[in-house]
Design a protein around this motif. Structure first.
Motif, short mmCIF file in Angstrom:
data_model
loop_
_atom_site.label_atom_id
_atom_site.label_comp_id
_atom_site.label_asym_id
_atom_site.label_seq_id
_atom_site.Cartn_x
_atom_site.Cartn_y
_atom_site.Cartn_z
N VAL A 215 47.35 31.34 47.22
CA VAL A 215 45.88 31.39 47.21
C VAL A 215 45.40 32.68 47.87
O VAL A 215 44.51 33.37 47.36
CB VAL A 215 45.29 30.15 47.93
N TRP A 216 46.00 33.00 49.02
CA TRP A 216 45.64 34.26 49.70
C TRP A 216 46.03 35.45 48.85
O TRP A 216 45.24 36.39 48.68
CB TRP A 216 46.37 34.31 51.05
N TRP A 217 47.24 35.44 48.27
CA TRP A 217 47.74 36.57 47.48
C TRP A 217 46.84 36.83 46.28
O TRP A 217 46.50 37.98 45.98
CB TRP A 217 49.17 36.27 47.04
N ASN A 218 46.44 35.78 45.60
CA ASN A 218 45.60 35.94 44.41
C ASN A 218 44.17 36.32 44.74
O ASN A 218 43.40 36.71 43.86
CB ASN A 218 45.62 34.66 43.57
N SER A 219 43.80 36.21 46.02
CA SER A 219 42.46 36.63 46.43
C SER A 219 42.37 38.14 46.63
O SER A 219 41.27 38.69 46.74
CB SER A 219 42.05 35.92 47.73
N LEU A 220 43.52 38.83 46.65
CA LEU A 220 43.53 40.28 46.83
C LEU A 220 43.11 40.96 45.54
O LEU A 220 43.72 40.75 44.49
CB LEU A 220 44.92 40.75 47.25
N GLU A 221 42.07 41.73 45.58
CA GLU A 221 41.53 42.38 44.39
C GLU A 221 41.59 43.89 44.51
O GLU A 221 41.36 44.44 45.59
CB GLU A 221 40.07 41.96 44.18
N PRO A 222 41.91 44.59 43.40
CA PRO A 222 41.88 46.06 43.44
C PRO A 222 40.45 46.56 43.55
O PRO A 222 39.49 45.85 43.23
CB PRO A 222 42.51 46.45 42.10
N SER A 223 40.30 47.80 44.01
CA SER A 223 38.96 48.35 44.23
C SER A 223 38.94 49.83 43.88
O SER A 223 39.95 50.53 44.02
CB SER A 223 38.54 48.15 45.69
N ASN A 224 37.80 50.30 43.42
CA ASN A 224 37.59 51.74 43.23
C ASN A 224 36.87 52.36 44.42
O ASN A 224 36.56 53.56 44.39
CB ASN A 224 36.77 51.99 41.96
N HIS A 225 36.61 51.56 45.44
CA HIS A 225 35.78 52.03 46.56
C HIS A 225 36.60 52.01 47.85
O HIS A 225 36.53 51.06 48.63
CB HIS A 225 34.53 51.18 46.68
N ARG A 226 37.41 53.05 48.02
CA ARG A 226 38.17 53.22 49.25
C ARG A 226 38.09 54.70 49.62
O ARG A 226 37.49 55.51 48.90
CB ARG A 226 39.63 52.80 49.06
N VAL A 227 38.66 55.06 50.75
CA VAL A 227 38.66 56.46 51.18
C VAL A 227 39.90 57.12 50.59
O VAL A 227 40.98 57.11 51.16
CB VAL A 227 38.66 56.57 52.72
N TRP A 228 39.71 57.73 49.40
CA TRP A 228 40.84 58.27 48.65
C TRP A 228 41.22 59.67 49.11
O TRP A 228 40.39 60.39 49.68
CB TRP A 228 40.51 58.31 47.16
N THR A 229 42.45 60.07 48.83
CA THR A 229 42.84 61.46 49.03
C THR A 229 42.05 62.33 48.06
O THR A 229 41.61 61.87 47.00
CB THR A 229 44.35 61.65 48.80
#
Length: 330
Positions: free
Chosen positions: A76-90
């Motif tokens: 349940v916790w693992w599947n709650s992890l979602e990818p994002s385009n809003h992070r502090v990227w290189t």
């Protein structure tokens, strides 16, 4: 062997494997310092070990149901992890390539054209470029090696009659302070990115800055297939902009993404171990008829090695022509 013993043996094999997977998932994804992660993993392993002991000392179904409940909570916790385009990227992965096709005219936004002096010293440029698919004349496969011969990064370059070249490279989208990890790539550590770049950026940074060894192969493709592949890259970049996706070391990497696109264009492409051992990918491409058939693979490899030519060319505006001098098909 009785059913009870069979279940005990089967569970005794499965539970340690699932526990190890869970421990790795916790290590790579818990938003804690190392000490907090270690304590959480220790608790997870203690609970799993207690249930493994109970498997043989109590009724098996009690231990199995208990472990399945514990593992379900983890899922349940693992599947709650979602990818994002809003992070502090290189900086080199901050821009997201996306495009638009209107007839034969294509506009690509966020084409990377950095002037690299080192991995830490560079002049950043993100550009909008336009291409005419009626002038698309070539597709090249580039493989870049930095260590083991079985592992390489794969890039695909498109050439046009007007002298333009654009490279598409599938990358992990690193945040500031992150570094690549093959194991982390199995555990949602990185988002996936597809970057369009100038060859003087994408190829030269590997040969001249990172000291990688790069080989270029002219790919035999029909005009229709080349066009379809280019448009497929645009579709993929646009989709990533709308729906971010996690990178995966096996299922979503620099080779499998391209292979999935090619299978939509050329039906019947076989699965092969060289799709995973990407350093050997040119051999696979030759076997399916994608490379020059009149030369052996080793000859194509020797003549297609562009490392020294790229280093001599430096930031020459004629970089793309210079590196192709002697490459079969050019």
């Amino acid at each position: 062997m009785t059913l009870r013993v069979f279940l005990q043996v089967l569970a005794s094999l499965a539970m340690p494997l699932a526990t190890a997977w869970g421990g790795m998932a916790l290590w790579y994804q818990l938003p804690m310092m190392a000490a907090g992660k270690s304590a959480s993993i220790a608790l997870w392993c203690i609970l799993a070990s207690a249930l493994l002991i109970a498997l043989w000392r109590l009724r098996p179904w009690i231990a199995i149901c208990g472990y399945l409940s514990l593992f379900a909570l983890l899922q349940v916790w693992w599947n709650s992890l979602e990818p994002s385009n809003h992070r502090v990227w290189t900086d080199d992965l901050m821009g997201m390539t996306h495009g638009r096709a209107e007839g034969s005219q294509v506009t690509l936004h966020n084409v990377r054209n950095f002037d690299w002096r080192s991995d830490e010293d560079y002049y950043p440029r993100w550009e909008t470029r336009r291409y005419d698919l009626d002038q698309l004349t070539s597709v090249d496969l580039a493989t870049s090696y930095w260590g083991m011969p079985a592992i390489a990064h794969v890039l695909v370059s498109f050439g046009f009659d007007d002298g333009q070249f654009v490279v598409f490279t599938v990358e992990i989208r690193k945040e500031r302070g992150e570094s690549y990890s093959e194991i982390g790539g199995f555990f949602k550590q990185f988002e996936l990115s597809i970057v369009a770049a100038d060859e003087r950026d994408a190829l030269r940074v590997r040969t001249n800055v990172r000291n990688e060894d790069v080989y270029l192969y002219r790919v035999n493709m029909s005009e229709e297939a080349m066009r379809a592949l280019f448009l497929s890259y645009i579709q993929q970049t646009n989709q990533l902009q709308q729906e971010p996706r996690f990178y995966n070391t096996i299922t979503a990497n620099c080779t499998t993404i391209v292979f999935d696109m090619m299978r939509q264009i050329i039906r019947g492409l076989p699965l092969d171990y060289r799709l995973l051992l990407t350093g050997y990918l040119p051999g696979y491409v030759q076997d399916v008829g994608g490379l020059e058939q009149n030369l052996k693979l080793e000859e194509l490899r020797q003549q297609g090695r562009i490392t020294e030519r790229a280093r001599r060319a430096g930031n020459n505006m004629d970089f793309s022509r210079v590196i192709r001098d002697g490459v079969p098909g050019w």
